[in-house]
Design a protein around this motif. Structure first.
Motif, PDB file in Angstrom:
ATOM      1  N   LYS A  27      -9.744  -0.721  -3.423  1.00 54.88           N
ATOM      2  CA  LYS A  27      -9.620  -2.197  -3.214  1.00 54.88           C
ATOM      3  C   LYS A  27      -8.854  -3.014  -3.954  1.00 54.88           C
ATOM      4  CE  LYS A  27     -13.262  -5.656  -3.684  1.00 54.88           C
ATOM      5  NZ  LYS A  27     -14.740  -6.215  -4.136  1.00 54.88           N
ATOM      6  N   VAL A  28      -8.620  -2.513  -5.138  1.00 51.03           N
ATOM      7  CA  VAL A  28      -7.303  -3.206  -6.095  1.00 51.03           C
ATOM      8  C   VAL A  28      -6.114  -3.068  -5.450  1.00 51.03           C
ATOM      9  CG1 VAL A  28      -6.415  -3.076  -8.367  1.00 51.03           C
ATOM     10  CG2 VAL A  28      -8.870  -2.975  -8.195  1.00 51.03           C
ATOM     11  N   CYS A  29      -5.879  -1.993  -4.981  1.00 48.07           N
ATOM     12  CA  CYS A  29      -4.517  -1.674  -4.500  1.00 48.07           C
ATOM     13  C   CYS A  29      -4.449  -2.374  -3.270  1.00 48.07           C
ATOM     14  CB  CYS A  29      -4.378  -0.348  -4.262  1.00 48.07           C
ATOM     15  SG  CYS A  29      -4.109   0.898  -5.800  1.00 48.07           S
ATOM     16  N   SER A  41      -5.615   5.904 -13.349  1.00 44.71           N
ATOM     17  CA  SER A  41      -6.824   6.273 -12.568  1.00 44.71           C
ATOM     18  C   SER A  41      -7.871   5.383 -12.550  1.00 44.71           C
ATOM     19  CB  SER A  41      -7.227   7.739 -12.504  1.00 44.71           C
ATOM     20  OG  SER A  41      -7.639   8.033 -13.763  1.00 44.71           O
ATOM     21  N   LYS A  42      -7.708   4.301 -13.292  1.00 49.13           N
ATOM     22  CA  LYS A  42      -8.861   3.111 -13.623  1.00 49.13           C
ATOM     23  C   LYS A  42      -8.489   2.138 -12.824  1.00 49.13           C
ATOM     24  CE  LYS A  42     -10.030   5.096 -18.231  1.00 49.13           C
ATOM     25  NZ  LYS A  42      -8.897   6.210 -18.274  1.00 49.13           N
ATOM     26  N   ALA A  43      -9.364   1.603 -12.027  1.00 47.17           N
ATOM     27  CA  ALA A  43      -9.028   0.420 -11.116  1.00 47.17           C
ATOM     28  C   ALA A  43      -9.119  -0.988 -12.226  1.00 47.17           C
ATOM     29  CB  ALA A  43     -10.282   0.169 -10.241  1.00 47.17           C
ATOM     30  N   ALA A  44      -9.711  -0.984 -13.408  1.00 48.69           N
ATOM     31  CA  ALA A  44      -9.709  -2.012 -14.286  1.00 48.69           C
ATOM     32  C   ALA A  44      -8.451  -2.097 -15.043  1.00 48.69           C
ATOM     33  CB  ALA A  44     -10.944  -1.716 -15.401  1.00 48.69           C
ATOM     34  N   VAL A  45      -7.969  -1.054 -15.249  1.00 48.51           N
ATOM     35  CA  VAL A  45      -6.388  -1.112 -15.848  1.00 48.51           C
ATOM     36  C   VAL A  45      -5.446  -1.311 -14.875  1.00 48.51           C
ATOM     37  CG1 VAL A  45      -4.765   0.454 -17.015  1.00 48.51           C
ATOM     38  CG2 VAL A  45      -7.189   0.847 -17.495  1.00 48.51           C
ATOM     39  N   THR A  64      -8.094   7.693   5.127  1.00 46.84           N
ATOM     40  CA  THR A  64      -9.246   6.990   4.434  1.00 46.84           C
ATOM     41  C   THR A  64      -8.687   5.667   3.739  1.00 46.84           C
ATOM     42  OG1 THR A  64     -10.289   9.154   4.019  1.00 46.84           O
ATOM     43  CG2 THR A  64     -10.957   7.105   2.207  1.00 46.84           C
ATOM     44  N   LEU A  65      -7.556   5.822   3.124  1.00 41.96           N
ATOM     45  CA  LEU A  65      -6.884   4.532   2.463  1.00 41.96           C
ATOM     46  C   LEU A  65      -6.476   3.657   3.320  1.00 41.96           C
ATOM     47  CD1 LEU A  65      -5.038   6.346  -0.688  1.00 41.96           C
ATOM     48  CD2 LEU A  65      -7.333   5.117  -0.758  1.00 41.96           C
ATOM     49  N   THR A  66      -6.119   3.868   4.359  1.00 39.79           N
ATOM     50  CA  THR A  66      -5.548   2.569   5.332  1.00 39.79           C
ATOM     51  C   THR A  66      -6.818   2.260   6.207  1.00 39.79           C
ATOM     52  OG1 THR A  66      -5.196   4.564   7.138  1.00 39.79           O
ATOM     53  CG2 THR A  66      -3.298   3.775   5.881  1.00 39.79           C
ATOM     54  N   LYS A  67      -7.921   2.794   6.269  1.00 35.42           N
ATOM     55  CA  LYS A  67      -9.017   2.550   6.775  1.00 35.42           C
ATOM     56  C   LYS A  67      -9.674   1.288   5.709  1.00 35.42           C
ATOM     57  CE  LYS A  67     -10.745   5.848  10.051  1.00 35.42           C
ATOM     58  NZ  LYS A  67     -11.577   6.889   9.946  1.00 35.42           N
ATOM     59  N   LEU A  68      -9.512   1.508   4.212  1.00 36.81           N
ATOM     60  CA  LEU A  68     -10.035   0.756   3.221  1.00 36.81           C
ATOM     61  C   LEU A  68      -9.038  -0.337   3.212  1.00 36.81           C
ATOM     62  CD1 LEU A  68     -11.250   3.590   0.832  1.00 36.81           C
ATOM     63  CD2 LEU A  68     -12.662   2.122   2.030  1.00 36.81           C
TER      64      LEU A  68
END
Length: 282
Positions: A129-131, A99-103, A173-177
Motif C-alpha cells: 500500500k505504501v509503495c 522491510s518495514k512499511a513505517a520506515v 499480487t502486487l499489481t492487483k494491490l
C-alpha cells in the motif's frame, strides 16, 4: 526496458545501473559501524556517486545471516538523518533498504525514490500500500525464511523454477494491490536462504528469471559464496570476485548491480555492455 522510480523513469535496455551500498548499521557483515555518523555516510555516498553509482541504497538494519531485528523506531533514527542530508547534497536516486512499511513511508517523505525489500513485500502487510500510494520504484527480493533462519537448511525442488514462480506470483499480487508494474524490479536474493550450489545455479540461469520484461537486480557484493569459492575469509578481500560476477551478470541480463566498491564494478559493467551491445554487422 524502463524502470520507474519516484524521481524519474530510467531506460535500462542497453545501459545498466550501479547501486552503491550505504549501511548505517553497527553490525553489517562488511562495513558495519563505518558510516553511522551522518557526515561520514554522506561523504561516502558522494564518493560512490563520483565513482559511477546512480542509486544510493541506505540500510538501517543488517540482514546478514543470524542478524537480530531492530524496531522501526530505531531503524528510522538511523536512516532518516542520512537520507535528508544526502537529499540536500545531491539529486541522485536514493533507495531505502527496509522491510518495514513505517520506515519506508517516512523515508519516502524524506526524499527516497526506491524501496528495496528483502522480503519481497511479504514481511509487512502495509508495504504494498505504501509503495503503490507513493509510486516509488520497488525491488522485490526472493528470500527463503528470515535473516535469522534462512541459512539453517535451505531446500528447493528446482531453485531457478521456484524463484521464477515467486517473481510471477509477486508480479500478479502486487499489481492487483495497485503497485505500478513499471515500478517493479526483481532480485533473486543471492545468499538469502540458498546454499552455495543454489547461488551458482541462479547466477548461471539469470536470463531465465526475467518476468514480464521487468529488470533484474543482482546483489552479490562481498558475499560469503565468493569467499567459499575463492577461499577468502575477509569480506573486503572479495571485491575481485564481485567484479567478475558483475560483468558476468550484466552479460546475462542483470540491469542493476548493488555493490560496496563502486568504481571497478561500474567499469566492469560498462565493459560488459560494450560487448553485449556491439553491432554484429562489424
Amino acid at each position: 526496458m524502463r524502470w520507474k522510480t519516484k524521481r524519474r523513469v530510467i531506460d535500462v535496455t542497453d545501459r545498466g545501473l550501479i547501486m552503491g551500498i550505504l549501511n548505517v548499521t553497527p553490525d553489517s557483515f562488511s562495513d558495519g559501524g563505518m558510516f553511522v555518523d551522518v557526515d561520514a555516510a554522506v561523504n561516502h555516498a558522494i564518493g560512490m556517486l563520483q565513482d559511477g553509482a546512480e542509486i544510493i541504497d541506505v540500510g538501517g538494519e543488517s540482514t546478514r545471516p543470524g542478524a537480530p531485528m531492530v524496531t522501526a523506531e530505531e531503524e528510522i533514527e538511523r536512516v532518516i538523518p542520512v537520507i535528508k542530508a544526502l537529499r540536500a547534497a545531491s539529486d541522485c536516486l536514493i533507495s531505502i533498504d527496509t522491510s518495514k512499511a513505517a520506515v519506508a513511508e517516512v523515508a519516502i517523505e524524506a526524499g527516497v525514490d526506491v524501496v528495496n525489500d528483502v522480503t519481497g513485500l511479504k514481511g509487512d502487510v502495509n508495504m504494498a500500500k505504501v509503495c503503490a500510494k507513493s509510486d516509488v520504484g520497488v525491488v522485490v527480493m526472493h528470500m527463503q525464511g528470515t535473516p535469522d533462519t534462512m541459512q539453517d537448511r535451505p531446500e528447493y525442488e528446482d531453485v531457478l523454477r521456484d524463484v521464477r514462480k515467486f517473481f510471477e506470483e509477486r508480479y500478479r499480487t502486487l499489481t492487483k494491490l495497485g503497485v505500478n508494474p513499471q515500478c517493479l524490479c526483481f532480485d533473486p536474493g543471492i545468499g538469502f536462504g540458498k546454499t552455495l550450489d543454489h547461488n551458482l545455479q541462479l547466477l548461471n540461469g539469470l536470463s531465465s528469471l526475467v518476468v514480464n520484461n521487468r529488470p533484474l537486480m543482482l546483489g552479490v557484493s562481498r558475499k560469503s559464496m565468493i569467499g567459499k569459492v575463492l577461499g577468502l575469509e575477509e569480506a573486503e578481500d572479495r571485491d575481485t570476485g564481485t567484479v567478475a560476477l558483475t560483468a558476468m551478470g550484466r552479460n546475462a541480463g542483470a540491469k542493476i548491480h548493488r555493490v560496496h566498491e563502486v568504481k571497478r564494478n561500474y567499469e566492469a559493467m560498462r565493459m560488459a555492455e560494450a560487448v553485449v551491445n556491439a553491432d554484429e554487422s562489424f
